[in-house]
Design a protein around this motif. Structure first.
Motif, PDB file in Angstrom:
ATOM      1  N   PRO A   1       7.208   4.672  -4.450  1.00  0.00           N
ATOM      2  CA  PRO A   1       5.870   4.467  -3.901  1.00  0.00           C
ATOM      3  C   PRO A   1       5.912   4.369  -2.378  1.00  0.00           C
ATOM      4  O   PRO A   1       6.799   3.718  -1.818  1.00  0.00           O
ATOM      5  N   THR A   2       4.977   5.034  -1.721  1.00  0.00           N
ATOM      6  CA  THR A   2       4.916   4.984  -0.258  1.00  0.00           C
ATOM      7  C   THR A   2       4.025   3.821   0.180  1.00  0.00           C
ATOM      8  O   THR A   2       3.056   3.490  -0.493  1.00  0.00           O
ATOM      9  N   PRO A   3       4.360   3.222   1.308  1.00  0.00           N
ATOM     10  CA  PRO A   3       3.525   2.132   1.813  1.00  0.00           C
ATOM     11  C   PRO A   3       2.257   2.694   2.456  1.00  0.00           C
ATOM     12  O   PRO A   3       2.228   3.864   2.851  1.00  0.00           O
ATOM     13  N   PRO A   4       1.223   1.864   2.580  1.00  0.00           N
ATOM     14  CA  PRO A   4       0.048   2.313   3.332  1.00  0.00           C
ATOM     15  C   PRO A   4       0.449   2.504   4.795  1.00  0.00           C
ATOM     16  O   PRO A   4       1.365   1.841   5.282  1.00  0.00           O
ATOM     17  N   ALA A   5      -0.229   3.437   5.481  1.00  0.00           N
ATOM     18  CA  ALA A   5       0.136   3.732   6.866  1.00  0.00           C
ATOM     19  C   ALA A   5      -1.096   4.009   7.710  1.00  0.00           C
ATOM     20  O   ALA A   5      -2.085   4.570   7.235  1.00  0.00           O
ATOM     21  N   THR A   6      -1.016   3.632   8.972  1.00  0.00           N
ATOM     22  CA  THR A   6      -2.074   3.913   9.931  1.00  0.00           C
ATOM     23  C   THR A   6      -2.086   5.397  10.282  1.00  0.00           C
ATOM     24  O   THR A   6      -3.139   6.008  10.415  1.00  0.00           O
ATOM     25  N   ASN A   7      -0.897   5.982  10.446  1.00  0.00           N
ATOM     26  CA  ASN A   7      -0.752   7.400  10.776  1.00  0.00           C
ATOM     27  C   ASN A   7       0.223   8.034   9.803  1.00  0.00           C
ATOM     28  O   ASN A   7       1.261   7.440   9.484  1.00  0.00           O
TER      29      ASN A   7
END
Length: 89
Positions: free
Chosen positions: A51-57
């Motif tokens: 799972p990928t973390p949430p990201a701003t960019n």
């Protein structure tokens, strides 16, 4: 990312690379990997099933090779190649 880690978005998530080549002790190569960067530091990496973390960019690195941890390679690689080249001294 670690289980139970905060859900604060990381600064940058590099996704869809052809490969992430690590410099860890096992010299892992992760096909279709991703790298999470926060505060200028690599904080997590993984493969397509992680799972990928949430990201701003988010940066799509499709077709690219990601080598987290290399610092200023445009200068240092050149410098090493020209170390014994007279005109560059």
């Amino acid at each position: 990312m670690a289980e139970g880690a905060a859900t604060k978005p990381v600064d940058l998530l590099v996704v869809n690379s052809s490969a992430v080549v690590t410099m860890d002790d096992d010299r892992r190569r992760i096909t279709s990997g991703w790298v999470a960067i926060d505060g200028g530091f690599v904080v997590a990496l993984g493969g397509p099933s992680d799972p990928t973390p949430p990201a701003t960019n988010v940066l799509d690195a499709r077709g690219g090779l990601v080598t987290p941890g290399f610092i200023n390679t445009h200068h240092h690689i050149y410098q090493n190649l020209t170390r014994a080249y007279g005109p560059a001294l």
